[in-house]
Scaffold this active site. Structure first.
Site, PDB file in Angstrom:
ATOM      1  N   GLU A  49       0.532   4.794   2.365  1.00  0.00           N
ATOM      2  CA  GLU A  49      -0.492   3.824   1.952  1.00  0.00           C
ATOM      3  C   GLU A  49      -1.584   3.695   3.005  1.00  0.00           C
ATOM      4  OE1 GLU A  49      -0.288   1.714  -1.114  1.00  0.00           O
ATOM      5  OE2 GLU A  49       1.117   3.246  -1.744  1.00  0.00           O
ATOM      6  N   HIS A  95       2.103  -4.626   1.483  1.00  0.00           N
ATOM      7  CA  HIS A  95       1.660  -3.803   2.618  1.00  0.00           C
ATOM      8  C   HIS A  95       1.861  -4.619   3.889  1.00  0.00           C
ATOM      9  CE1 HIS A  95      -1.426  -1.526  -0.106  1.00  0.00           C
ATOM     10  NE2 HIS A  95      -0.383  -0.757   0.101  1.00  0.00           N
ATOM     11  N   CYS A 122      -8.090  -5.491   3.739  1.00  0.00           N
ATOM     12  CA  CYS A 122      -7.887  -4.398   2.771  1.00  0.00           C
ATOM     13  C   CYS A 122      -9.183  -3.667   2.509  1.00  0.00           C
ATOM     14  CB  CYS A 122      -7.404  -4.946   1.430  1.00  0.00           C
ATOM     15  SG  CYS A 122      -5.745  -5.618   1.468  1.00  0.00           S
TER      16      CYS A 122
END
Ligand SMILES: NCCC[C@H](NC(=O)CCC(=O)O)C(=O)O
Length: 445
Positions: A174, A250, A369
């Protein structure tokens, strides 16, 4: 030589919508089928990026991806003209159409893992696009991400681009959302922290029960090998599976680092004490600040709702650090109280700046993000495609571009509208000229 940490934010694409695509991401599921505003989303993102540039930081932008992704729909067997394909997919497989329409590339913390040249054996700055295999709508990003990274960092004297890892769950990757770099100065060798959710090849190792662990240890190790990192400069930490099951999909939802500061929740990791000791030993002499937030002050649910840790900790030209937080942190009493206290403590963090990025937050993406960090020296900054760097000119140009091409409102049902495809391609074609990216999209090739 001067060193900087640049932030490259993802420009929100014209199809920004709420499709509930991310199982394990509470905001994405809760806002499924809500009405979005692609225009507001893009402008909120631009405003944050411009504010960081105005603070004296190096700030860049990444172009969004081509959506609807007709190329992927063709690979899935839909055929005919572009509008036939949209039509058939909407009727026969609406979930696949939704997956091919997400503007999720805006969250560039998931675009790639980046290792600055001070950390790598060959002295180059390394990029590995994330394969994002855990989510169908994100697994179609890495090839174009690689094209955009190469068009942005397009000088092989300084930049080394790798292919994304093999597309298998053993290598679920990721990107920088699960990677933090600690260092005394941006230009000095640092300690790269790789946080993973599970060990793919060890079935008896801990793992979450309810929600997916998107990042594997095997992926993190592969990236560290590709980037030629030293064992002395890398630490692998397992994320606490219990918090993944509470919506921390995450690591950057529960921890963030900058230079000599690691800001994290008490429950973020497994084997926390041993791992902090390893970090200290590898970091060396200089003073490290471990800012641990206890559950008694901020519960996991409050961290997930407010995105306290999905903040950017940045070093201002004055040397002081600031936190770039979403306004959601002001609206949560426990979190707001905590942040007000934090700036009075004896840490480098001296102020908090709040930004409204709600369009992104409603899909589970906060300020952190939305950006990919790239620490660079001045020669490397000079080698970046200068048309991607934020300044008054680019800010005005991009705002005008958004005004011209973006819709005010978008519903999931609008994704099959052939006109939206035309609008998106027209916008992106113009954008590649503004940012001088060349033909990074399938529809241009
Ligand atoms: N780093 C933040 C990533 C957020 C992203 N959300 C999404 O893709 C939601 C899209 C939607 O549901 O329409 C994700 O979960 O990967």
């Amino acid at each position: 030589m001067k060193h900087f940490e640049a932030n490259f934010d993802g420009l929100v694409g014209p199809t920004h919508n709420y499709a509930g695509l991310s199982f394990g991401n509470v905001a994405s599921l809760n806002n499924a089928a809500a009405t979005s505003s692609p225009k507001d989303a893009a402008k909120q993102g631009l405003k944050k990026a411009k504010a960081l540039a105005d603070l004296g930081l190096v700030q860049g932008m990444f172009a969004p991806q081509e959506r609807p992704d007709i190329h992927s729909l063709r690979r899935m067997g839909f055929s005919g003209t572009d509008s036939d394909i949209l039509n058939k997919a909407a009727k026969e497989a609406p979930a696949l159409l939704r997956a091919c329409c997400s503007a999720s590339s805006m969250w560039t913390a998931n675009a790639a893992t980046v290792s600055p040249s001070a950390d790598t054996h060959d002295g180059k700055l390394h990029f590995t696009p994330a394969n994002l295999v855990d989510k169908l709508h994100r697994s179609i990003e890495p090839t174009t991400t690689g094209n955009i990274l190469q068009a942005t960092f397009n000088d092989s004297r300084y930049f080394k681009h790798h292919q994304h890892l093999p597309e298998h769950t053993s290598f679920g990757d990721e990107g920088a959302a699960n990677h933090t770099r600690l260092c005394s100065e941006y230009g000095h060798a640092g300690v790269e922290l790789f946080v993973y959710g599970q060990e793919a090849t060890n079935p008896s190792a801990p793992r979450p029960q309810k929600f997916p662990a998107r990042q594997t240890l095997e992926a993190s190790q592969a990236v560290a090998r590709l980037h030629q990192l030293d064992d002395d400069g890398t630490v692998y930490i397992q994320q606490n599976p219990d918090v993944i099951d509470q919506g921390v999909f995450h690591n950057d939802v529960i921890a963030v680092g900058n230079q000599n500061v690691l800001f994290y929740h008490e429950q973020a990791f497994l084997n926390t004490q041993a791992k902090l000791t390893e970090i200290k030993n590898k970091f060396g002499e200089s003073a490290l600040h471990f800012i641990e937030v206890p559950t008694s002050k901020v519960a996991i649910q409050d961290a997930v709702k407010s995105y306290l840790f999905n903040t950017q900790v940045v070093t201002l030209p004055s040397g002081e650090m600031a936190i770039i937080a979403p306004t959601n942190c002001q609206e949560n009493p426990a979190v707001f109280a905590y942040l007000n206290e934090l700036v009075t403590l004896n840490t480098p963090i001296k102020q908090v700046l709040y930004f409204d990025v709600k369009q992104s937050m409603q899909n589970g993406g906060g300020p952190a993000c939305l950006r990919l960090r790239v620490a660079m020296n001045q020669d490397e900054v000079a080698a970046v495609n200068q048309h991607t760097l934020m300044n008054d000119g680019l800010f005005n140009r991009l705002n005008q571009w958004v005004d011209k091409h973006y819709r005010d409102r978008l519903l999931v049902a609008d994704l099959a509208d052939p006109q939206l495809l035309i609008e998106s391609r027209t916008a992106l074609d113009e954008l590649t000229q503004i940012m001088q990216l060349g033909s990074v999209y399938q529809f241009q090739r």
